[in-house]
Design a protein around this motif. Sequence first.
Motif, PDB file in Angstrom:
ATOM      1  N   LEU A 208      24.092 -25.079   0.988  1.00 33.65           N
ATOM      2  CA  LEU A 208      23.927 -23.531   0.836  1.00 33.65           C
ATOM      3  C   LEU A 208      22.530 -23.426   0.169  1.00 33.65           C
ATOM      4  CD1 LEU A 208      26.874 -22.012   0.846  1.00 33.65           C
ATOM      5  CD2 LEU A 208      26.128 -22.283   2.175  1.00 33.65           C
ATOM      6  N   SER A 209      22.649 -24.358  -0.351  1.00 34.45           N
ATOM      7  CA  SER A 209      21.148 -24.765  -1.019  1.00 34.45           C
ATOM      8  C   SER A 209      20.063 -24.696  -0.184  1.00 34.45           C
ATOM      9  CB  SER A 209      21.741 -25.886  -2.536  1.00 34.45           C
ATOM     10  OG  SER A 209      22.653 -25.549  -3.204  1.00 34.45           O
ATOM     11  N   MET A 210      19.939 -25.950   0.612  1.00 39.70           N
ATOM     12  CA  MET A 210      19.415 -25.874   1.823  1.00 39.70           C
ATOM     13  C   MET A 210      18.894 -24.706   2.641  1.00 39.70           C
ATOM     14  SD  MET A 210      17.692 -29.237   1.062  1.00 39.70           S
ATOM     15  CE  MET A 210      17.076 -29.810   2.681  1.00 39.70           C
ATOM     16  N   ARG A 211      19.675 -24.191   2.706  1.00 43.58           N
ATOM     17  CA  ARG A 211      19.352 -22.927   4.073  1.00 43.58           C
ATOM     18  C   ARG A 211      19.512 -21.519   3.475  1.00 43.58           C
ATOM     19  NH1 ARG A 211      24.004 -23.980   8.353  1.00 43.58           N
ATOM     20  NH2 ARG A 211      22.232 -22.321   9.883  1.00 43.58           N
ATOM     21  N   SER A 212      19.582 -21.362   2.151  1.00 47.25           N
ATOM     22  CA  SER A 212      19.239 -20.552   0.974  1.00 47.25           C
ATOM     23  C   SER A 212      18.369 -20.467   0.219  1.00 47.25           C
ATOM     24  CB  SER A 212      20.792 -19.565   1.691  1.00 47.25           C
ATOM     25  OG  SER A 212      21.224 -18.834   0.913  1.00 47.25           O
ATOM     26  N   GLU A 213      17.988 -19.625  -0.191  1.00 43.10           N
ATOM     27  CA  GLU A 213      17.400 -19.717  -1.158  1.00 43.10           C
ATOM     28  C   GLU A 213      17.356 -19.316  -2.290  1.00 43.10           C
ATOM     29  OE1 GLU A 213      13.869 -18.187  -3.565  1.00 43.10           O
ATOM     30  OE2 GLU A 213      15.155 -16.847  -2.743  1.00 43.10           O
ATOM     31  N   GLU A 214      18.190 -18.150  -2.118  1.00 36.73           N
ATOM     32  CA  GLU A 214      18.925 -16.847  -2.983  1.00 36.73           C
ATOM     33  C   GLU A 214      20.066 -18.074  -3.243  1.00 36.73           C
ATOM     34  OE1 GLU A 214      18.385 -12.663  -0.001  1.00 36.73           O
ATOM     35  OE2 GLU A 214      19.846 -14.840   0.669  1.00 36.73           O
ATOM     36  N   PHE A 215      20.701 -18.451  -2.667  1.00 39.29           N
ATOM     37  CA  PHE A 215      21.704 -18.999  -3.287  1.00 39.29           C
ATOM     38  C   PHE A 215      21.380 -20.277  -4.135  1.00 39.29           C
ATOM     39  CE2 PHE A 215      24.647 -23.063  -3.549  1.00 39.29           C
ATOM     40  CZ  PHE A 215      25.655 -22.988  -4.075  1.00 39.29           C
ATOM     41  N   ARG A 216      19.854 -21.131  -4.101  1.00 46.17           N
ATOM     42  CA  ARG A 216      19.837 -21.692  -4.450  1.00 46.17           C
ATOM     43  C   ARG A 216      18.920 -21.684  -5.365  1.00 46.17           C
ATOM     44  NH1 ARG A 216      16.609 -23.462  -1.257  1.00 46.17           N
ATOM     45  NH2 ARG A 216      14.778 -22.617  -1.569  1.00 46.17           N
ATOM     46  N   ARG A 217      19.123 -19.746  -5.846  1.00 45.77           N
ATOM     47  CA  ARG A 217      17.835 -19.191  -6.768  1.00 45.77           C
ATOM     48  C   ARG A 217      18.995 -19.007  -8.740  1.00 45.77           C
ATOM     49  NH1 ARG A 217      16.210 -15.973  -4.674  1.00 45.77           N
ATOM     50  NH2 ARG A 217      16.787 -14.039  -5.373  1.00 45.77           N
ATOM     51  N   TRP A 218      20.472 -18.791  -7.378  1.00 41.13           N
ATOM     52  CA  TRP A 218      21.297 -17.604  -8.404  1.00 41.13           C
ATOM     53  C   TRP A 218      22.028 -18.990  -8.836  1.00 41.13           C
ATOM     54  CZ3 TRP A 218      22.886 -14.102  -3.745  1.00 41.13           C
ATOM     55  CH2 TRP A 218      21.666 -12.811  -3.716  1.00 41.13           C
ATOM     56  N   TRP A 219      22.345 -20.383  -7.968  1.00 41.69           N
ATOM     57  CA  TRP A 219      23.376 -21.437  -8.617  1.00 41.69           C
ATOM     58  C   TRP A 219      22.686 -21.898  -9.485  1.00 41.69           C
ATOM     59  CZ3 TRP A 219      27.364 -23.876  -7.609  1.00 41.69           C
ATOM     60  CH2 TRP A 219      28.285 -24.602  -7.936  1.00 41.69           C
ATOM     61  N   ALA A 220      21.157 -21.420  -9.894  1.00 42.27           N
ATOM     62  CA  ALA A 220      20.502 -22.304 -11.017  1.00 42.27           C
ATOM     63  C   ALA A 220      20.800 -21.408 -12.474  1.00 42.27           C
ATOM     64  CB  ALA A 220      18.839 -22.609 -10.477  1.00 42.27           C
ATOM     65  N   GLU A 221      21.295 -20.655 -11.921  1.00 41.49           N
ATOM     66  CA  GLU A 221      21.753 -18.997 -12.799  1.00 41.49           C
ATOM     67  C   GLU A 221      22.709 -19.985 -13.536  1.00 41.49           C
ATOM     68  OE1 GLU A 221      21.243 -15.954 -11.803  1.00 41.49           O
ATOM     69  OE2 GLU A 221      19.209 -15.565 -11.044  1.00 41.49           O
ATOM     70  N   HIS A 222      23.752 -20.721 -12.633  1.00 45.62           N
ATOM     71  CA  HIS A 222      25.185 -21.309 -13.358  1.00 45.62           C
ATOM     72  C   HIS A 222      26.096 -19.807 -13.992  1.00 45.62           C
ATOM     73  CE1 HIS A 222      27.931 -24.369 -14.823  1.00 45.62           C
ATOM     74  NE2 HIS A 222      26.594 -24.877 -14.421  1.00 45.62           N
ATOM     75  N   PRO A 223      25.982 -18.697 -12.605  1.00 44.25           N
ATOM     76  CA  PRO A 223      27.171 -17.800 -12.691  1.00 44.25           C
ATOM     77  C   PRO A 223      28.739 -18.141 -12.731  1.00 44.25           C
ATOM     78  CG  PRO A 223      25.736 -17.512 -11.107  1.00 44.25           C
ATOM     79  CD  PRO A 223      25.684 -18.501 -11.915  1.00 44.25           C
ATOM     80  N   VAL A 224      29.986 -17.858 -13.769  1.00 43.38           N
ATOM     81  CA  VAL A 224      30.914 -18.117 -13.409  1.00 43.38           C
ATOM     82  C   VAL A 224      31.576 -17.313 -13.529  1.00 43.38           C
ATOM     83  CG1 VAL A 224      32.610 -19.665 -14.654  1.00 43.38           C
ATOM     84  CG2 VAL A 224      30.447 -20.320 -14.805  1.00 43.38           C
ATOM     85  N   GLY A 225      32.576 -17.217 -12.430  1.00 40.72           N
ATOM     86  CA  GLY A 225      33.456 -15.999 -12.943  1.00 40.72           C
ATOM     87  C   GLY A 225      34.807 -16.229 -11.186  1.00 40.72           C
ATOM     88  N   ASP A 226      35.947 -16.138 -11.780  1.00 41.62           N
ATOM     89  CA  ASP A 226      37.167 -16.296 -10.999  1.00 41.62           C
ATOM     90  C   ASP A 226      36.986 -15.145  -9.684  1.00 41.62           C
ATOM     91  OD1 ASP A 226      39.629 -17.334  -9.317  1.00 41.62           O
ATOM     92  OD2 ASP A 226      40.363 -17.328 -11.259  1.00 41.62           O
ATOM     93  N   LYS A 227      37.642 -15.074  -9.042  1.00 39.59           N
ATOM     94  CA  LYS A 227      38.086 -14.347  -7.564  1.00 39.59           C
ATOM     95  C   LYS A 227      39.638 -13.566  -8.317  1.00 39.59           C
ATOM     96  CE  LYS A 227      37.712 -13.298  -2.520  1.00 39.59           C
ATOM     97  NZ  LYS A 227      36.403 -12.416  -3.008  1.00 39.59           N
ATOM     98  N   THR A 228      39.335 -12.480  -9.205  1.00 35.48           N
ATOM     99  CA  THR A 228      40.716 -11.959  -8.979  1.00 35.48           C
ATOM    100  C   THR A 228      40.706 -10.476  -8.441  1.00 35.48           C
ATOM    101  OG1 THR A 228      39.226 -10.880 -11.198  1.00 35.48           O
ATOM    102  CG2 THR A 228      40.525 -12.830 -11.204  1.00 35.48           C
ATOM    103  N   SER A 229      40.579  -9.523  -8.749  1.00 36.33           N
ATOM    104  CA  SER A 229      40.489  -8.066  -7.872  1.00 36.33           C
ATOM    105  C   SER A 229      38.963  -7.091  -8.211  1.00 36.33           C
ATOM    106  CB  SER A 229      41.692  -7.780  -8.434  1.00 36.33           C
ATOM    107  OG  SER A 229      42.055  -7.423  -9.645  1.00 36.33           O
ATOM    108  N   GLY A 230      38.914  -6.038  -6.972  1.00 42.29           N
ATOM    109  CA  GLY A 230      38.151  -5.234  -7.986  1.00 42.29           C
ATOM    110  C   GLY A 230      37.881  -4.581  -6.393  1.00 42.29           C
ATOM    111  N   ARG A 231      36.506  -4.288  -5.779  1.00 43.07           N
ATOM    112  CA  ARG A 231      36.176  -3.119  -4.927  1.00 43.07           C
ATOM    113  C   ARG A 231      35.228  -2.885  -3.864  1.00 43.07           C
ATOM    114  NH1 ARG A 231      39.120   1.943  -6.570  1.00 43.07           N
ATOM    115  NH2 ARG A 231      38.230   3.165  -4.537  1.00 43.07           N
ATOM    116  N   LYS A 232      35.206  -3.382  -2.690  1.00 41.33           N
ATOM    117  CA  LYS A 232      34.462  -3.532  -2.116  1.00 41.33           C
ATOM    118  C   LYS A 232      33.492  -3.111  -0.991  1.00 41.33           C
ATOM    119  CE  LYS A 232      33.665  -8.900  -1.782  1.00 41.33           C
ATOM    120  NZ  LYS A 232      34.272  -9.076  -2.762  1.00 41.33           N
ATOM    121  N   ARG A 233      32.810  -2.369  -0.780  1.00 46.78           N
ATOM    122  CA  ARG A 233      32.230  -1.409   0.442  1.00 46.78           C
ATOM    123  C   ARG A 233      31.665  -1.812   1.175  1.00 46.78           C
ATOM    124  NH1 ARG A 233      27.996   1.832  -1.267  1.00 46.78           N
ATOM    125  NH2 ARG A 233      27.251  -0.243  -2.734  1.00 46.78           N
ATOM    126  N   PHE A 234      31.683  -1.309   2.632  1.00 52.99           N
ATOM    127  CA  PHE A 234      31.432  -1.467   4.079  1.00 52.99           C
ATOM    128  C   PHE A 234      30.752  -0.645   4.222  1.00 52.99           C
ATOM    129  CE2 PHE A 234      35.590  -3.693   2.441  1.00 52.99           C
ATOM    130  CZ  PHE A 234      34.881  -5.244   2.832  1.00 52.99           C
TER     131      PHE A 234
END
Length: 286
Positions: A208-234
Amino acid sequence: MNTTTTLGEFLRTRRARLRPEDVDLPDFGGRRRVAGLRREELAQLAGVSVDYYTRLEQGRVGNPSEAVVDAVARGLRLGPDEARHLHRLARPRQVGRSGRGPSAARGPQPVRPMLARLLEQLPDVPALVMGRRMDILAWNRAAAALLGDYGRLAPAERNIARITFLDPASRELFADWTGCARENVAFLHLEAGRRPDDPRLAELIGELSMRSEEFRRWWAEHPVGDKTSGRKRFHHPLVGELDLCYDTLRPADDPDQALITYAAEPGSPSDDALRMLLAWSAAPVG
């Protein structure tokens, strides 16, 4: 994945997001070489020496106490997920990690029979089973209608983060693609803390780091969060706008698997659209 480097990166990114006034410290002005709190300011908040904190951030403290790590977490104003992540990085020998064995890291992960039965018994609820590394282990017909037919993908490609970043269709499907993608990065960081020696997780992050500049940039920010619950719009190509709630249910004795379900508010336009979508998907072809 180098845990020592990751610990330092995590601490530096968390210092960078705080200002002295955020933690009730005086700011005597002057130009700061880096954004955020200085090491000496965080050391003061945590009640340790500057030298000790510097060595901790550099990964040169072999066995920091739980109390010290808690104090650093409080000083950095970490949330619960971030605090647990810090403990895993700073105290890997004391904090248990799931899935560290070779079979867990390399072998296929079977779906728990009860979760498989639940999928069968939820025909009108889009649901899937997520395993380690955000791998998609199983799904029902409703999930295929909403999210796409995972059966058309090779098993190695059935991964939530991989699909989100590398499948162009995901950018059209999710109304807030950026928010969804950043949540995936945050969860993968959590996984990396749990499983620093997992070669397949390292391969996924590397790809993902090699193929996605967005992933690479956000990975460097080191966010941390579990997958729990919420809302998604499609933005669904067949039925248009959908506003759905999701929940993540984990067996108490197997946190490496989770049942993720999507549902609409009863009687809402999204409920009507979801029912229509499921009716179309169930209709015979030809």
